[in-house]
Scaffold this active site. Structure first.
Site, short mmCIF file in Angstrom:
data_model
loop_
_atom_site.label_atom_id
_atom_site.label_comp_id
_atom_site.label_asym_id
_atom_site.label_seq_id
_atom_site.Cartn_x
_atom_site.Cartn_y
_atom_site.Cartn_z
N GLN A 59 -4.29 -1.72 9.71
CA GLN A 59 -4.17 -3.04 9.09
C GLN A 59 -4.73 -4.13 10.02
O GLN A 59 -4.36 -4.22 11.17
CB GLN A 59 -2.69 -3.32 8.76
CG GLN A 59 -2.45 -4.59 7.97
CD GLN A 59 -3.07 -4.58 6.57
OE1 GLN A 59 -3.04 -3.59 5.87
NE2 GLN A 59 -3.67 -5.70 6.20
N ASP A 65 -10.89 2.71 4.19
CA ASP A 65 -11.17 1.27 4.06
C ASP A 65 -12.68 1.04 3.96
O ASP A 65 -13.12 -0.05 3.61
CB ASP A 65 -10.63 0.51 5.28
CG ASP A 65 -9.31 -0.19 4.99
OD1 ASP A 65 -9.03 -0.46 3.80
OD2 ASP A 65 -8.56 -0.47 5.95
N LYS A 70 0.84 -1.21 0.00
CA LYS A 70 0.00 0.00 0.00
C LYS A 70 0.87 1.26 0.00
O LYS A 70 0.61 2.22 -0.72
CB LYS A 70 -0.95 -0.02 1.22
CG LYS A 70 -2.04 -1.08 1.08
CD LYS A 70 -2.81 -1.33 2.37
CE LYS A 70 -3.74 -2.53 2.23
NZ LYS A 70 -4.43 -2.90 3.47
#
Ligand code: NAP
Length: 292
Positions: free
Chosen positions: A96, A119, A52
């Site tokens: 994460q 997200d 990412k």
């Protein structure tokens, strides 16, 4: 059979984003900025986060990686999130997953300000998704929609069967495929580990989205001719044919099943690369303030 090439499509999207970033900067805006929090040193999480961060660089974003110890207190992680929520320079924040067992994932998800929740996991953003309001769509389901759209896969009126009901893939994609949109307008059946006679259901699928995490679970006898298959699963297995000694398998037994398909995603190179591209797209949306 047409291969839904996620790697190529993700590169196209990244190029489009890079062009937009250049014109934003030329017009005097700052670089879009993504922050990522990584707790601990889990190998897979390290790989995902570094991919990412690398992708941010490729498209001209700024990124900040906050690393926290595996034993970090939940309260300290919450304070870190609060600090980032209040940092006006940051457009997107991801934490994460998975997190260590002593940390309540749902609490963390809800602590992220929905405005920078790129997200798309915050209940507010999930609710907006369900209501077809502007939002950040969760990256993996958004990547699936983008692939279907860019390859002009007809979805309206089709029977879409989803296997798996996780919060990050199966549940949201089942909502998205049923929405009155294109891609969408499917009749959706959501299946899970308690579903009975799964094969009878999968054999009726025009579009089959498989996200259960069991390698080569879907076999030729479970699908009908002409099906479009989206294989989300990624399982790392031992291999004596690769240099590393490992290879990645999807949830679909690709070699046999592909011959019955109209469209299919490969693993690797299908949904995986799309997920990162969609995270970047959400971060750009946030920087441009088009959602909130
Ligand atoms: P997850 O949270 O592990 O959930 C798996 C789902 O599959 C559950 O809903 C489970 O049902 C269902 N299931 C398990 N066995 C089943 C069976 N025999 N028949 C029908 N359903 C069954 O999964 P996830 O996080 O969505 O991940 C799924 C896979 O996708 C994994 O391989 C993961 O690595 C991969 N993934 C890939 C990406 C990407 O970017 N490509 C992103 C996310 C995930 P219950 O709810 O009843 O337990």
């Amino acid at each position: 059979m047409i291969l839904l090439d996620g790697r190529k499509t993700a590169n196209d999207i990244k190029e489009e984003i890079a062009v937009e970033v250049s014109s934003l900067i030329a017009a005097g805006s700052k670089k879009p900025h993504l922050a990522a929090i990584l707790v601990g040193t889990d190998g897979a999480s390290e790989t995902y986060v570094s991919a990412k961060v690398r992708a941010c660089k490729e498209v001209g974003f700024r990124s900040t990686l906050v690393r926290l110890d595996n034993k970090v207190l939940e309260s300290d992680l919450l304070s870190e999130i609060e600090e980032i929520n209040n940092n006006k320079d940051i457009d997107g924040l991801i934490v994460q997953l998975p997190l260590p067992d002593h940390i309540d994932e749902m609490k963390i998800t809800q602590a992220i300000d929905p405005i920078i929740d790129v997200d798309g996991f915050h209940p507010q953003n999930i609710g907006r998704m369900a209501l077809n309001l502007p939002t950040y769509l969760p990256a993996t389901p958004a990547g699936i929609l983008e692939l279907l759209g860019r390859y002009n896969v007809e979805t309206a009126g089709k029977h879409c069967v989803v296997i798996g009901r996780s919060h990050i893939v199966g549940s949201p994609i089942s909502i998205l495929m049923a929405r009155n949109n294109n891609p969408g307008n499917c009749t959706v059946t959501l299946t899970h580990s308690r579903t009975q006679n799964l094969k009878d259901i999968t054999k009726t699928a025009d579009i089959l989205i498989v996200a259960l995490g069991k390698s080569e679970f879907i076999t030729t006898d479970m699908v009908k001719d002409g099906v479009c298959i989206i294989d989300v699963g990624i399982t790392r297995v031992r291999s004596n044919t690769t240099k590393s000694g490992w290879k990645l398998l999807g949830d679909v037994a690709f070699e046999g099943v592909k011959n019955k398909c109209s469209f299919i995603t490969p693993v690797p190179g299908g949904v995986g690369p799309m997920t990162i591209a969609m995270l970047l797209k959400n971060t750009l949306k946030s920087a441009k303030r088009v959602v909130y």
